[in-house]
Every structure is written in C-alpha cells, then in structure tokens.
Design a protein around this motif. Structure first.
Motif, short mmCIF file in Angstrom:
data_model
loop_
_atom_site.label_atom_id
_atom_site.label_comp_id
_atom_site.label_asym_id
_atom_site.label_seq_id
_atom_site.Cartn_x
_atom_site.Cartn_y
_atom_site.Cartn_z
N CYS A 125 0.85 -1.18 0.00
CA CYS A 125 0.00 0.00 0.00
C CYS A 125 0.89 1.23 0.00
O CYS A 125 2.09 1.15 0.23
N THR A 126 0.28 2.39 -0.26
CA THR A 126 0.99 3.66 -0.18
C THR A 126 0.19 4.60 0.70
O THR A 126 -1.00 4.38 0.96
N ASP A 146 -2.97 -8.01 4.78
CA ASP A 146 -3.38 -6.68 4.39
C ASP A 146 -2.70 -5.67 5.31
O ASP A 146 -2.30 -6.00 6.43
N LEU A 147 -2.55 -4.45 4.82
CA LEU A 147 -1.99 -3.36 5.61
C LEU A 147 -2.41 -2.05 5.00
O LEU A 147 -2.71 -1.98 3.80
N PHE A 148 -2.47 -1.02 5.83
CA PHE A 148 -2.69 0.33 5.33
C PHE A 148 -2.08 1.32 6.31
O PHE A 148 -1.83 1.00 7.47
N ILE A 149 -1.83 2.51 5.79
CA ILE A 149 -1.26 3.56 6.61
C ILE A 149 -2.32 4.64 6.83
O ILE A 149 -3.04 5.00 5.90
N VAL A 176 -1.64 -0.13 10.09
CA VAL A 176 -2.49 -1.21 10.56
C VAL A 176 -2.17 -2.44 9.72
O VAL A 176 -2.15 -2.36 8.49
N THR A 177 -1.85 -3.56 10.39
CA THR A 177 -1.51 -4.79 9.68
C THR A 177 -2.47 -5.90 10.10
O THR A 177 -2.94 -5.93 11.24
N ALA A 178 -2.73 -6.81 9.17
CA ALA A 178 -3.58 -7.97 9.45
C ALA A 178 -2.86 -9.21 8.96
O ALA A 178 -2.16 -9.18 7.95
#
Length: 173
Positions: free
Chosen positions: A40-41, A91-94, A102-104
């Motif tokens: 992700c970015t 999954d992850l997002f900033i 946040v990481t899963a």
C-alpha cells in the motif's frame, strides 16, 4: 500515475500507466522478507509499505523517485523493516492523520504500529486503550521478538551471489 506489483521473489516492480517497467526493487534489510503478499501507499504516494509471507513490513520512501524518475540520483530508499506478525501479512494500510500502520495476518490478529518507527502500539481487541502518543516504550507482541530495524545510509541491495567454492564440512566448528 504509477502501478506497483509485489512478487514471490521479494521484488517490487514499479510500472508506468503505459505498462513500461520503471524500477525494480529488492529489500536489503538483514532479515529477508520472503514472498510479498501485500502493499500500500500513503495518500500522497510518498511512502510504499510491503507485507510478506514471513510477517515482515518494509517501508520505502518513493517521494524523490516519483518527482523525477528519469534522474538516476533520485533513488528509492528502504527506510524501515520490522517483524509485525509470526505468520503471513494479508493486508496493511497507513493512516496518515494518526501516523499509524495497521496490519492484518492469517493468524487473525490486527495490529497497530507507529508509521515512522515501527513501534508496536497494540492489537485490536485488547483491554487497554491505544496510547498513540507514547513511542518511548519499546514493547513487542508476544509472538515477535525482533525490534524494528531503521535502515541508514546507502546499503547495497540484496544480490544473488555466485559461490566460488563448494561447501565443505568443517569438523572443528
């Protein structure tokens, strides 16, 4: 516009919207990340985050490269690497406003990390509230025992090395 693809070889490829390969990246942290499973970015496309099958998160600074991708001096820098989970990151997002990642994982856990340092804040479902302003306490989840590695200076990217000599058994060791 830019397209990014993550691969089983730990390679990240950046593509132009016309389909031309612009850049190929390999991590150079001391712990190999393994096959990449998520990326992700941030909203401004300055930071690229990747998650791996081994549970590592790698943070890349791509801002200077995107400003002028033709200039060879504008390199993409790997800035941070940490082990977020003991199993595969799915999954992850900033979240820029709070500066958290946040990481899963396939283990069913969802965790919060400080985006700039990789410090662990906690997991969703914990009894205590998240304390996002305190990054001085170095804590880790119970299944991870490595602190984040900040990548400094110009390190060499991982390269496949040719072995000159066959492996030999050393009985003294």
């Amino acid at each position: 516009p830019l397209l990014a693809s993550a691969h089983e070889s730990s390679c990240i490829r950046l593509w132009s919207i016309q389909g031309n390969l612009m850049k190929e990246l390999l991590p150079f942290s001391e712990h190999p990340s393994g096959p990449l499973t998520a990326l992700c970015t941030d909203i401004f496309t300055k930071i690229l985050l990747t998650g791996s099958k081994e549970g590592h998160i790698i943070c890349w600074n791509i801002a200077s490269f995107l400003e002028d991708s033709q200039n060879k001096k504008n390199e993409i820098k790997e800035e941070l690497c940490w082990r977020a989970h003991a199993t595969e990151v799915v999954d992850l997002f900033i979240e820029e406003e709070k500066n958290v990642v946040v990481t899963a994982s396939i283990d069913g856990s969802v965790r919060l990390w400080h985006a700039s340092t990789g410090y662990y804040f906690g997991y969703f479902g914990q009894a205590r509230k998240f304390e996002l302003s305190d990054t001085s306490r170095l804590i880790l989840p119970s299944d991870v025992n490595n602190f984040p590695a900040i990548i400094r200076g110009k390190s060499k990217h991982m390269e496949k090395k040719k072995i000159k000599y066959p492996l030999m058994l050393d009985r003294d060791k």
